[in-house]
Design a protein around this motif. Sequence first.
Motif, mmCIF file in Angstrom:
data_model
loop_
_atom_site.group_PDB
_atom_site.id
_atom_site.type_symbol
_atom_site.label_atom_id
_atom_site.label_comp_id
_atom_site.label_asym_id
_atom_site.label_seq_id
_atom_site.Cartn_x
_atom_site.Cartn_y
_atom_site.Cartn_z
ATOM 1 N N ARG A 1 -32.909 -27.009 36.358
ATOM 2 C CA ARG A 1 -33.336 -27.001 34.824
ATOM 3 C C ARG A 1 -32.849 -27.547 33.739
ATOM 4 N NH1 ARG A 1 -36.495 -21.695 34.250
ATOM 5 N NH2 ARG A 1 -38.424 -23.038 35.240
ATOM 6 N N CYS B 1 -37.483 -13.439 40.137
ATOM 7 C CA CYS B 1 -36.886 -14.830 40.272
ATOM 8 C C CYS B 1 -37.909 -16.010 39.578
ATOM 9 C CB CYS B 1 -36.298 -15.136 40.674
ATOM 10 S SG CYS B 1 -34.665 -14.916 41.743
ATOM 11 N N CYS C 1 -40.350 -17.575 35.753
ATOM 12 C CA CYS C 1 -39.349 -18.367 35.371
ATOM 13 C C CYS C 1 -39.160 -19.412 36.637
ATOM 14 C CB CYS C 1 -37.828 -17.989 34.885
ATOM 15 S SG CYS C 1 -37.907 -16.898 33.384
ATOM 16 N N HIS C 2 -39.768 -19.633 37.693
ATOM 17 C CA HIS C 2 -39.282 -20.564 38.754
ATOM 18 C C HIS C 2 -40.254 -20.661 39.415
ATOM 19 C CE1 HIS C 2 -35.439 -21.110 37.515
ATOM 20 N NE2 HIS C 2 -35.040 -19.965 37.400
ATOM 21 N N ARG D 1 -32.498 -21.647 45.882
ATOM 22 C CA ARG D 1 -32.862 -22.116 44.459
ATOM 23 C C ARG D 1 -31.351 -22.803 44.478
ATOM 24 N NH1 ARG D 1 -33.310 -22.447 39.420
ATOM 25 N NH2 ARG D 1 -32.705 -24.317 39.638
#
Length: 196
Positions: free
Chosen positions: A97, A150, A153-154, A184
Motif C-alpha cells: 500500500r 485486517c 482495510c485490506h 500479507r
Amino acid sequence: MISILKSFAIVSISASILLAAPAQKQNKELQEIVQTGKESSKLLLKTLGKNMKAHMKKGGPLDALNFCSNEAYSLTESVNKKLPQGVHVKRVSLKYRSPANQPKADEAKVLKAMESLKDANVVLPKHFVEKVDEKVYKFYKPLVINKGVCLKCHGDVQNKKLKNTIEQRYPNDKATGYKMGDLRGAIVVTIDKSAK
Ligand code: HEC
C-alpha cells in the motif's frame, strides 16, 4: 591394505574436526541472528499493534487508517532508534500500500518463495533467514491475515468513506482483496554483523 584404510580413517577424522569448528561458529551466529530477528520484529509488531488498536477503539477504522498512513513510518523509525547498531526493521509486501514498503529485489524473491510454499500447502515456518553476504543477514517474519480486523482495510473494503480515503491517499494501492489466511507480507530485520 590395512595401513591405507588406517590412514584414510585418520584423514577423515581430522577433516571432520576441522569442519566442525566453523560449523559450530556458523550455528552460533545463526542463533544470534534469529534471536535478534525475533526481538526486533516483536518490538515493531507490538508498537504498531498497540497504537492501531487504540485508534480503532477511539475512532473506528477511519481514525485507524489516518493513524497508519500518518504514523506507521515514523513509529517504525522510532523502533529502529531503539535497536542495536547494524539492526534495522521494516515491513514489506509484494502488494504494498505504502511505496515505503516496496520490497528490494532480494526481498521480493523471498516473498515469492513464501507464496509458492503456501500454494503447495506448506504451513509456513515462523521465520526465514537470508544470508546476503558474509556479514549481512535478513530475518523474515511472515505476516498472514489472521484477524477479521485486517480485512476492514485490506479485504474487499465495504465502507465507502474508508474506500475513498484509501484511494485518495494511495492512488497506486495494491493492498486490497485479501482473504483470511493470505500472506500479507513480512517483517524484515536486516542484521549487519560488521556494524559492531
Ligand atoms: C484501519 C485500516 C487498517 C487495518 C485495520 C489494517 N491495516 Fe495494514 N495498512 C494500512 C495502511 C494505511 C497501510 C500503509 C501505511 C503503513 O502502515 O505503512 C498498511 C500497511 C500494512 C503493511 C505494510 C505493507 C504495505 O502494504 O504497505 C502490512 C504488512 C499490513 N498493513 C498488514 C496488516 C495486518 C496483518 C492487519 C491486521 C492485523 C492490518 N494490516 C490491518 C491500513 C490498515
